[in-house]
Design a protein around this motif. Structure first.
Motif, short mmCIF file in Angstrom:
data_model
loop_
_atom_site.label_atom_id
_atom_site.label_comp_id
_atom_site.label_asym_id
_atom_site.label_seq_id
_atom_site.Cartn_x
_atom_site.Cartn_y
_atom_site.Cartn_z
N TYR A 15 -26.39 18.19 45.29
CA TYR A 15 -26.09 19.31 44.39
C TYR A 15 -26.45 18.87 42.98
O TYR A 15 -25.81 17.97 42.44
CB TYR A 15 -24.60 19.65 44.46
CG TYR A 15 -24.10 19.93 45.87
CD1 TYR A 15 -24.07 21.21 46.38
CD2 TYR A 15 -23.67 18.88 46.68
CE1 TYR A 15 -23.62 21.46 47.66
CE2 TYR A 15 -23.21 19.11 47.96
CZ TYR A 15 -23.18 20.42 48.45
OH TYR A 15 -22.72 20.65 49.71
N PHE A 18 -26.26 15.25 41.78
CA PHE A 18 -25.44 14.50 42.73
C PHE A 18 -26.09 14.49 44.10
O PHE A 18 -26.43 15.53 44.65
CB PHE A 18 -24.05 15.14 42.81
CG PHE A 18 -23.14 14.43 43.77
CD1 PHE A 18 -22.45 13.29 43.39
CD2 PHE A 18 -22.99 14.90 45.07
CE1 PHE A 18 -21.62 12.64 44.27
CE2 PHE A 18 -22.15 14.25 45.97
CZ PHE A 18 -21.47 13.12 45.57
N ALA A 20 -25.76 13.85 48.05
CA ALA A 20 -24.70 13.80 49.06
C ALA A 20 -25.18 13.22 50.39
O ALA A 20 -24.41 12.63 51.13
CB ALA A 20 -24.12 15.19 49.28
N PRO A 39 -15.03 10.67 57.11
CA PRO A 39 -13.96 11.00 56.17
C PRO A 39 -14.35 12.15 55.24
O PRO A 39 -15.51 12.56 55.19
CB PRO A 39 -13.78 9.71 55.37
CG PRO A 39 -15.08 8.99 55.50
CD PRO A 39 -15.64 9.37 56.84
N ASN A 40 -13.35 12.64 54.54
CA ASN A 40 -13.54 13.68 53.54
C ASN A 40 -14.61 13.25 52.53
O ASN A 40 -14.61 12.12 52.08
CB ASN A 40 -12.20 13.87 52.81
CG ASN A 40 -11.98 15.32 52.50
OD1 ASN A 40 -12.90 16.12 52.57
ND2 ASN A 40 -10.75 15.65 52.16
N GLY A 41 -15.53 14.14 52.22
CA GLY A 41 -16.54 13.84 51.22
C GLY A 41 -17.73 13.07 51.76
O GLY A 41 -18.61 12.66 51.01
N ALA A 42 -17.79 12.86 53.08
CA ALA A 42 -18.88 12.08 53.66
C ALA A 42 -20.20 12.84 53.64
O ALA A 42 -21.26 12.24 53.72
CB ALA A 42 -18.53 11.69 55.10
N GLY A 43 -20.13 14.16 53.55
CA GLY A 43 -21.36 14.96 53.54
C GLY A 43 -21.53 15.81 54.77
O GLY A 43 -22.61 16.36 55.01
N LYS A 44 -20.47 15.96 55.56
CA LYS A 44 -20.57 16.72 56.81
C LYS A 44 -20.89 18.20 56.55
O LYS A 44 -21.78 18.77 57.18
CB LYS A 44 -19.25 16.60 57.60
CG LYS A 44 -18.80 15.16 57.84
CD LYS A 44 -17.53 15.07 58.65
CE LYS A 44 -16.30 15.66 57.96
NZ LYS A 44 -15.91 14.96 56.70
N THR A 45 -20.14 18.78 55.62
CA THR A 45 -20.39 20.20 55.30
C THR A 45 -21.79 20.37 54.72
O THR A 45 -22.52 21.30 55.07
CB THR A 45 -19.33 20.71 54.31
OG1 THR A 45 -18.06 20.65 54.96
CG2 THR A 45 -19.60 22.13 53.86
N THR A 46 -22.16 19.45 53.85
CA THR A 46 -23.50 19.50 53.25
C THR A 46 -24.57 19.49 54.34
O THR A 46 -25.54 20.26 54.28
CB THR A 46 -23.69 18.31 52.30
OG1 THR A 46 -22.62 18.29 51.37
CG2 THR A 46 -25.01 18.40 51.57
N ARG A 49 -24.83 22.82 55.89
CA ARG A 49 -25.44 23.79 54.96
C ARG A 49 -26.94 23.58 54.84
O ARG A 49 -27.69 24.53 54.63
CB ARG A 49 -24.77 23.68 53.59
CG ARG A 49 -23.29 23.99 53.68
CD ARG A 49 -22.60 23.72 52.40
NE ARG A 49 -22.66 24.90 51.56
CZ ARG A 49 -22.20 24.94 50.32
NH1 ARG A 49 -21.68 23.86 49.78
NH2 ARG A 49 -22.29 26.04 49.63
N GLU A 87 -16.97 26.14 56.77
CA GLU A 87 -15.71 25.49 56.43
C GLU A 87 -14.75 26.54 55.88
O GLU A 87 -15.16 27.46 55.16
CB GLU A 87 -15.99 24.43 55.36
CG GLU A 87 -14.84 23.51 55.07
CD GLU A 87 -15.28 22.30 54.24
OE1 GLU A 87 -16.16 22.45 53.38
OE2 GLU A 87 -14.74 21.21 54.47
#
Ligand SMILES: Nc1ncnc2c1ncn2[C@@H]1O[C@H](COP(=O)(O)OP(=O)(O)O)[C@@H](O)[C@H]1O
Ligand SMILES: [Mg+2]
Lengths: 239, 284
Positions: A15, A18, A20, A39-46, A49, A87
């Motif tokens: 993004y 940044f 990811a 974990p949270n913030g690992a880039g799974k949602t990214t 997308r 998400e």
């Protein structure tokens, strides 16, 4: 069934300034259920997308059914057979359950099948039928998740992308969501599921990838990962 | 009840019906595209000139002049979106508002150049009709019925069609729409066309009651925006109800005082509402 294979090759994405994802590669074969945990913030949602075209990779490529998705507009992907349950579900809270399903059947190819698929969704989730005239925003979290999955099924997908379907749900409801994923699999749908609930997801998928700070840290068959001491220590609370 | 008061009430409702159309159009465009068309009343003005030109100057039948007017203003709505709004979509909202405000002056200027500032009347009138115990203008009654039909058609479109449902959905969450196979840009265009068509229909209903001149938009534009804000900007039902409320206030205010005074009362009411419920009367 070569058509439903998804492959992601050395994808870098982020993004603005940044970054990811750092060279993520992944493959989902037709009929397979594959998990992405981390974990949270690992880039799974990214990652999801990138697959559904909401963000474009800086480099690397994404192919589905033999087609390069780099230049395909995001809104044409449902017609190609990719359905993405985002998400936090992202239902339309002010529309009824049935209207949410109608939006899911928006594509020209899906409209003629609206009634048949809606009825199928209602047999998968009888609750949705009871609540079909209720505003989606007034339902419980579990019901909303079912509705979001139903909405995605309305496009008649070949592959279903699920982003943390169990997030924020009570344990019993989590169980129902995973049971549902199992049934959807049995119907022959290919599934890519992102989860933080590692123990549960490894029981549903054939293979999984572990994503850590935008890189694939491990991958393998579910049973092998579940037995891996490092994975057990980090994600399964084992020793 | 005093028959004159009753007449004022009936006229207020009829007036509200005519306000309702531009209010629905503005709210639709704002809800979907997130841009306020400041030049909305001037789109109506162009439509009024179109009806006048085709009917009075070219001698076309009135229904044909109406149909062409609605189509023409719908095309204007699309052009407004493509040429002015779309290039500014990623910019701060104030730039979009200022740009559509610029279009307002352009339309007034062009209308003055082509048609001069003379007042143009259509010269059609229908005989008064008796509704209950009061006589009302047949033209106003017909305009009211047409406005209700237009609003009803819009409601059915939004409620029962795929595109209409997508329009209601996108008003809440635009980012997720591509995942539904919906191209937001296409929905923006459709909403702009419908917003324009509603302005065109409003023009047809106004030109039979009001002479057209380049600044005619000033006589109903400000009140339209006030109604939108009062009903909750983007809230179609709220705007619809507020239109009738404003129609009643103006008409009944005119019964007790003068028409000018009634607009002052309406404006005062608006300010009071904004103090008490800044989110709009009917906001949820
Ligand atoms: N819209 C965004 N803008 C900027 N950074 C973002 C955005 N969305 C996510 N990120 C960042 O990208 C990284 C990966 O996020 P995400 O893909 O949401 O992770 P996960 O789904 O695994 O929790 C995080 O560091 C997050 O802060
Ligand atoms: Mg996430």
């Amino acid at each position: 069934m070569e058509q439903a294979s998804l492959s992601i090759d050395a994808v870098h994405a982020g993004y603005g300034d940044f970054q990811a994802l750092f060279g993520v590669s992944l493959r989902v074969d037709p009929g397979e259920a594959v998990g992405v945990v981390g974990p949270n913030g690992a880039g799974k949602t990214t990652l999801l997308r990138v697959i559904s075209g909401l963000i474009r990779p800086r480099s690397g490529n994404v192919r589905f059914a033999g087609q390069d998705l780099a230049k395909v507009p995001a809104h044409t992907l449902p017609a190609l057979g990719i359905a993405h349950v985002p998400e936090n579900r992202r239902l339309f809270p002010h529309l009824t359950v049935e209207e949410n399903l109608r939006v899911g059947a928006f594509t020209a190819a899906a409209r003629p099948h609206f009634e048949a698929r809606r009825d199928h969704v209602y047999t998968l989730f009888p609750r949705m039928k009871e609540r079909r005239h209720q505003l989606a925003g007034t339902m419980s979290g579990g019901e909303q998740q079912m509705c979001a999955i139903g909405r995605a099924l309305m496009s008649g997908p070949k592959i279903l992308l699920l982003d943390e379907p169990s997030a924020g749900l009570a344990p019993l409801v989590v169980q129902q969501v995973f049971d549902l994923v199992r049934r959807i699999r049995q119907e022959g749908l290919t599934v890519l599921i992102v989860e933080q609930n590692v123990a549960q997801v490894l029981r549903v998928v054939d293979r999984a990838y572990v994503l850590e700070t935008g890189r694939v840290a491990a991958e393998g068959a579910s049973a092998a990962l579940a037995a891996d001491p490092v994975i057990r220590r980090s994600y399964l609370g084992g020793h | 009840m005093d028959p004159f008061l009753l007449e004022a009430l009936v006229n207020g409702i009829l007036l509200g019906g005519v306000f309702a159309l531009p209010v629905l159009g503005l709210n639709l465009v704002f809800g979907v595209v997130d841009v306020v068309w400041l030049c909305y009343a001037e789109l109506v003005m162009v439509g009024m000139y179109a009806v006048w030109f085709f009917y009075s100057q070219m001698g076309w039948p009135l229904p044909l002049a109406f149909a062409v007017c609605i189509g023409l203003v719908a095309v204007l709505g699309v052009l407004l979106h493509l040429l002015v709004v779309r290039p500014l979509l990623t910019q701060p909202p104030i730039n979009q508002v200022l740009a559509t405000g610029g279009v307002l002056f352009v339309l007034q200027g062009v209308a003055t150049l082509i048609f001069s500032t003379e007042f143009r009347a259509l010269g059609v009138d229908m005989p008064p009709m008796e509704v209950g115990e009061v006589f009302v203008s047949g033209t106003k009654l017909a305009a009211f019925c047409a406005a209700l039909l237009g609003a009803g058609a819009l409601w059915a479109f939004l409620k029962f069609t795929y595109v209409g449902t997508a329009i209601r959905a996108i008003a809440r969450d635009r980012e997720v729409m591509p995942l539904m196979g919906v191209d937001p840009q296409r929905i923006y265009l459709i909403a702009s066309a419908i917003g324009g068509a509603l302005a065109g229909l409003a023009a047809c209903l106004l030109i039979v009651q009001l002479d057209v001149h380049p600044f005619v938009g000033l006589s109903f534009g400000p009140i339209t925006f006030m109604i939108c804000v009062m009903g909750g900007l983007g809230n179609m039902l709220g705007g619809f109800l507020a239109a009738f409320l404003m129609g009643l206030i103006i008409s009944v205010g005119g019964f007790w005082g003068t028409t000018e005074l009634s607009y002052v009362v309406a404006f005062a009411f608006f300010i009071v509402v904004m103090f008490i419920r800044p989110q709009g009367l009917f906001a949820r």
